[in-house]
Scaffold this motif. Structure first.
Motif, PDB file in Angstrom:
ATOM      1  N   GLY A 467      15.102 -15.736  -8.123  1.00 51.18           N
ATOM      2  CA  GLY A 467      14.171 -16.055  -6.977  1.00 51.18           C
ATOM      3  C   GLY A 467      13.620 -14.778  -6.297  1.00 51.18           C
ATOM      4  N   MET A 468      14.732 -13.919  -5.773  1.00 46.91           N
ATOM      5  CA  MET A 468      14.333 -12.923  -5.275  1.00 46.91           C
ATOM      6  C   MET A 468      13.366 -11.719  -6.222  1.00 46.91           C
ATOM      7  SD  MET A 468      18.096 -11.723  -3.811  1.00 46.91           S
ATOM      8  CE  MET A 468      17.557 -10.005  -3.498  1.00 46.91           C
ATOM      9  N   ASP A 469      13.871 -11.668  -7.486  1.00 45.65           N
ATOM     10  CA  ASP A 469      12.745 -10.991  -8.427  1.00 45.65           C
ATOM     11  C   ASP A 469      11.416 -11.623  -8.364  1.00 45.65           C
ATOM     12  OD1 ASP A 469      15.069  -9.351  -8.756  1.00 45.65           O
ATOM     13  OD2 ASP A 469      15.698 -10.239 -10.702  1.00 45.65           O
ATOM     14  N   THR A 470      11.367 -12.854  -8.667  1.00 47.51           N
ATOM     15  CA  THR A 470      10.026 -13.346  -8.564  1.00 47.51           C
ATOM     16  C   THR A 470       9.141 -13.167  -7.389  1.00 47.51           C
ATOM     17  OG1 THR A 470      10.817 -15.125 -10.013  1.00 47.51           O
ATOM     18  CG2 THR A 470       8.693 -15.315  -8.789  1.00 47.51           C
ATOM     19  N   ILE A 471       9.718 -13.042  -6.204  1.00 50.69           N
ATOM     20  CA  ILE A 471       8.913 -12.741  -4.801  1.00 50.69           C
ATOM     21  C   ILE A 471       8.595 -11.325  -4.950  1.00 50.69           C
ATOM     22  CG2 ILE A 471       9.524 -12.596  -2.479  1.00 50.69           C
ATOM     23  CD1 ILE A 471      11.264 -15.157  -2.624  1.00 50.69           C
ATOM     24  N   GLU A 472       9.614 -10.469  -5.312  1.00 48.78           N
ATOM     25  CA  GLU A 472       9.268  -8.933  -5.145  1.00 48.78           C
ATOM     26  C   GLU A 472       8.168  -8.540  -6.212  1.00 48.78           C
ATOM     27  OE1 GLU A 472      12.966  -7.031  -5.030  1.00 48.78           O
ATOM     28  OE2 GLU A 472      13.291  -7.444  -3.061  1.00 48.78           O
ATOM     29  N   SER A 473       8.164  -9.259  -7.290  1.00 51.67           N
ATOM     30  CA  SER A 473       7.290  -8.943  -8.326  1.00 51.67           C
ATOM     31  C   SER A 473       5.876  -9.337  -7.669  1.00 51.67           C
ATOM     32  CB  SER A 473       7.362  -9.816  -9.610  1.00 51.67           C
ATOM     33  OG  SER A 473       6.391  -9.476 -10.777  1.00 51.67           O
ATOM     34  N   VAL A 474       5.658 -10.249  -7.000  1.00 49.69           N
ATOM     35  CA  VAL A 474       4.381 -10.710  -6.424  1.00 49.69           C
ATOM     36  C   VAL A 474       4.040  -9.817  -5.485  1.00 49.69           C
ATOM     37  CG1 VAL A 474       3.190 -12.508  -5.165  1.00 49.69           C
ATOM     38  CG2 VAL A 474       4.602 -13.079  -7.069  1.00 49.69           C
ATOM     39  N   ALA A 475       4.917  -9.504  -4.545  1.00 48.61           N
ATOM     40  CA  ALA A 475       4.958  -8.756  -3.186  1.00 48.61           C
ATOM     41  C   ALA A 475       4.240  -7.357  -3.673  1.00 48.61           C
ATOM     42  CB  ALA A 475       6.365  -8.640  -2.383  1.00 48.61           C
ATOM     43  N   LYS A 476       4.959  -6.826  -4.662  1.00 44.79           N
ATOM     44  CA  LYS A 476       4.632  -5.093  -5.105  1.00 44.79           C
ATOM     45  C   LYS A 476       3.206  -5.299  -5.816  1.00 44.79           C
ATOM     46  CE  LYS A 476       9.351  -3.942  -6.365  1.00 44.79           C
ATOM     47  NZ  LYS A 476      10.366  -3.603  -7.333  1.00 44.79           N
ATOM     48  N   ALA A 477       2.878  -6.368  -6.388  1.00 49.72           N
ATOM     49  CA  ALA A 477       1.467  -6.510  -6.874  1.00 49.72           C
ATOM     50  C   ALA A 477       0.633  -6.584  -5.583  1.00 49.72           C
ATOM     51  CB  ALA A 477       1.248  -7.606  -7.717  1.00 49.72           C
ATOM     52  N   ILE A 478       0.711  -7.210  -4.497  1.00 47.33           N
ATOM     53  CA  ILE A 478      -0.234  -7.376  -3.478  1.00 47.33           C
ATOM     54  C   ILE A 478      -0.010  -6.102  -2.765  1.00 47.33           C
ATOM     55  CG2 ILE A 478      -0.409  -8.691  -1.300  1.00 47.33           C
ATOM     56  CD1 ILE A 478       0.539 -11.117  -2.808  1.00 47.33           C
ATOM     57  N   HIS A 479       0.906  -5.433  -2.451  1.00 51.53           N
ATOM     58  CA  HIS A 479       0.860  -4.265  -1.439  1.00 51.53           C
ATOM     59  C   HIS A 479       0.124  -3.321  -2.340  1.00 51.53           C
ATOM     60  CE1 HIS A 479       3.370  -5.988   1.458  1.00 51.53           C
ATOM     61  NE2 HIS A 479       4.577  -6.243   0.639  1.00 51.53           N
ATOM     62  N   ARG A 480       0.473  -3.102  -3.360  1.00 53.19           N
ATOM     63  CA  ARG A 480      -0.252  -2.022  -4.199  1.00 53.19           C
ATOM     64  C   ARG A 480      -1.610  -2.184  -4.415  1.00 53.19           C
ATOM     65  NH1 ARG A 480       2.456  -3.174  -8.491  1.00 53.19           N
ATOM     66  NH2 ARG A 480       0.763  -4.445  -9.703  1.00 53.19           N
ATOM     67  N   ASN A 481      -2.173  -3.333  -4.287  1.00 53.61           N
ATOM     68  CA  ASN A 481      -3.950  -3.347  -4.298  1.00 53.61           C
ATOM     69  C   ASN A 481      -4.295  -3.401  -3.058  1.00 53.61           C
ATOM     70  OD1 ASN A 481      -5.027  -4.396  -7.070  1.00 53.61           O
ATOM     71  ND2 ASN A 481      -3.009  -5.487  -7.074  1.00 53.61           N
TER      72      ASN A 481
END
Length: 486
Positions: A467-481
């Motif tokens: 679950g942590m990995d799923t959240i961080e995958s989404v978060a990185k995509a958002i912050h990067r954009n």
């Protein structure tokens, strides 16, 4: 017939084309209980394959809008179809043996021709010939006969294969899907999820409304919706959020706001989840609201342990001190109308949504003193900023290095004992909410997940980590954009 005529009338085609369309509409809706028209097995055989392929798009799209669960199973549908085929009178099927013998010869192009004895019509033989044709053919030159006979069940399986193949093509050909070089062992060993039953995502559509650009992208039965004043940002966010969740077994909800770029995103933001520890900022907000911010030393110690160390005992002490009625008063005042307190009093089973948690972040980082004044809001953010190091994962992953990060996470395994709901069997609920402030930053992100299952014979923490990995995958995509390169 009207099914075939109306589109042609709209397109202003000729009368002959209108009649041809009407014939198609009748012919291909009669199904398999139709003798070969004009003695031709290709009518409606080959044509129906093409028609069925196009028709398969509709059930595929309808399935993608759901979550994969349905009242009638595929096995039931297949058994019923086969039973209907077995009960059909042979004389009324395309596999009827009462066909005229066909001569085999070759035309001047070298293509095999099969003239009908009773007609001068012909059908091409070869790779496109229908498998379910049952006719008797005589090769006059070689004096041998060729019998091609398939059962009605074969016809049924051919039709199903066309539809299933077309749905599979849709799933593997969706553009912008991030390829995966290695299989996900957790997803493979976890219980079936929606992501295993439907394509990860479909192409996004975007439009500009006033000064904002809106983008929408379907994903695993839900819809990612983003809007932004920044050109092309909404489209990039929907695309990369879909990529981040592609192939993940987790079921997720997302809510994002950014006051600086006038950007917002939502994905299943109204879906309810067991809160786990992300209810704790609500408890602190309710405490401040009830006391007017005048906390005793004991209350301050309890509040710090609750937020910074995520201590459950401290939380329950405060929970009992405040009481459910005053917690509800705070929720009402804060506009968190979809949050529901657990009737049995279990704070971690409070039902929360990504949208309501984002509303709380907006309240804490805003300037409205109606619910909490500036000092009270700053107090909550200070504690969230001081969260112990091993709990600073999740939504802050990939955030700008020069930003102030406030975070509160929650995790709960519920439960191996509760077999009434299959989504609860060994399922980790893993959540993260974060406010990013300081300098020019003023945005918040909430990601809630469930269906983070523990594979058989694996340590229970594997589901939590997934679950942590799923959240961080989404978060990185958002912050990067939002803020590339920071």
């Amino acid at each position: 017939m009207l099914h075939g005529r109306r589109p042609c009338r709209v397109l202003r085609d000729s009368r002959e084309q209108v009649e041809n369309a009407a014939e198609f509409g009748i012919e291909h809706n009669l199904g398999l209980n139709l003798p070969a028209m004009g003695g031709l097995a290709r009518i409606p055989c080959i044509e129906r394959n093409g028609t069925t392929s196009v028709r398969a798009v509709t059930p595929a799209r309808r399935a993608l809008r759901g979550d994969g669960r349905h009242r009638v199973s595929l096995d039931q549908a297949i058994r019923t179809t086969r039973q209907g085929g077995d009960d059909m009178q042979v004389k009324n099927t395309e596999t009827s043996l009462r066909r005229q013998p066909l001569d085999l010869s070759a035309d001047r192009r070298g293509q095999v021709r099969t003239p009908l004895v009773a007609s001068n019509s012909w059908v091409p033989d070869g790779p496109h010939q229908c498998l379910h044709t049952s006719v008797r053919r005589a090769d006059r030159r070689k004096g041998n006969e060729l019998m091609l006979s398939e059962t009605t069940s074969k016809v049924m399986w051919g039709t199903i294969s066309v539809a299933a193949s077309f749905a599979f093509v849709i799933s593997v050909s969706a553009p912008s899907r991030a390829p995966s070089s290695t299989p996900d062992p957790h997803a493979a060993s976890a219980a079936p999820s929606v992501s295993a039953l439907a394509p990860a995502h479909a192409p996004s559509t975007s439009r500009r409304t006033g000064k904002s650009e809106n983008a929408v992208r379907r994903l695993m039965g839900g819809v990612i919706e983003c809007a932004s004043r920044k050109p092309r940002l909404a489209h990039a966010l929907t695309r990369d959020i879909a990529r981040a969740l592609a192939g993940r077994a987790s079921r997720a909800s997302i809510a994002l706001y950014d006051r600086t770029t006038r950007t917002s995103c939502a994905y299943r933001a109204d879906k309810h989840y067991d809160s786990a520890s992300i209810v704790k900022p609500i408890v602190l907000g309710a405490l401040l609201h009830a006391t007017g911010g005048d906390l005793s030393e004991e209350e301050q110690d309890l509040a710090r342990n609750m937020i910074v160390n995520s201590d459950n005992e401290s939380t329950y002490v405060l929970w009992d001190m405040i009481g459910p009625d005053r917690i509800q008063d705070f929720l009402d005042e804060a506009g968190m109308t979809n949050t529901a307190i657990d009737e049995a009093g279990f704070m971690g089973l409070t039902q929360v949504t990504a949208k309501d948690q984002a509303t709380l972040l907006e309240l804490l980082t805003g300037e409205d003193d109606a619910v909490l004044d500036e000092e009270e809001r700053a107090y909550v953010l200070e504690l969230m900023r001081d969260v112990q190091e091993d709990q600073r994962w999740g939504a802050p992953a990939g955030a700008p290095s020069d930003a102030d990060v406030q975070v509160k996470n929650g995790w709960l395994q519920r439960s191996e004992e509760n077999l009434m709901n299959p989504w609860d069997r060994g399922d980790w609920k893993v959540h993260s909410m974060s406010a990013i402030t300081g300098r020019a930053y003023d945005y918040g992100l909430v990601v809630l997940t469930e269906n983070n299952r523990v594979p058989e014979d694996e340590h229970p923490d594997v589901g939590w980590g997934y679950g942590m990995d799923t959240i961080e995958s989404v978060a990185k995509a958002i912050h990067r954009n939002l803020y590339p390169g920071r």
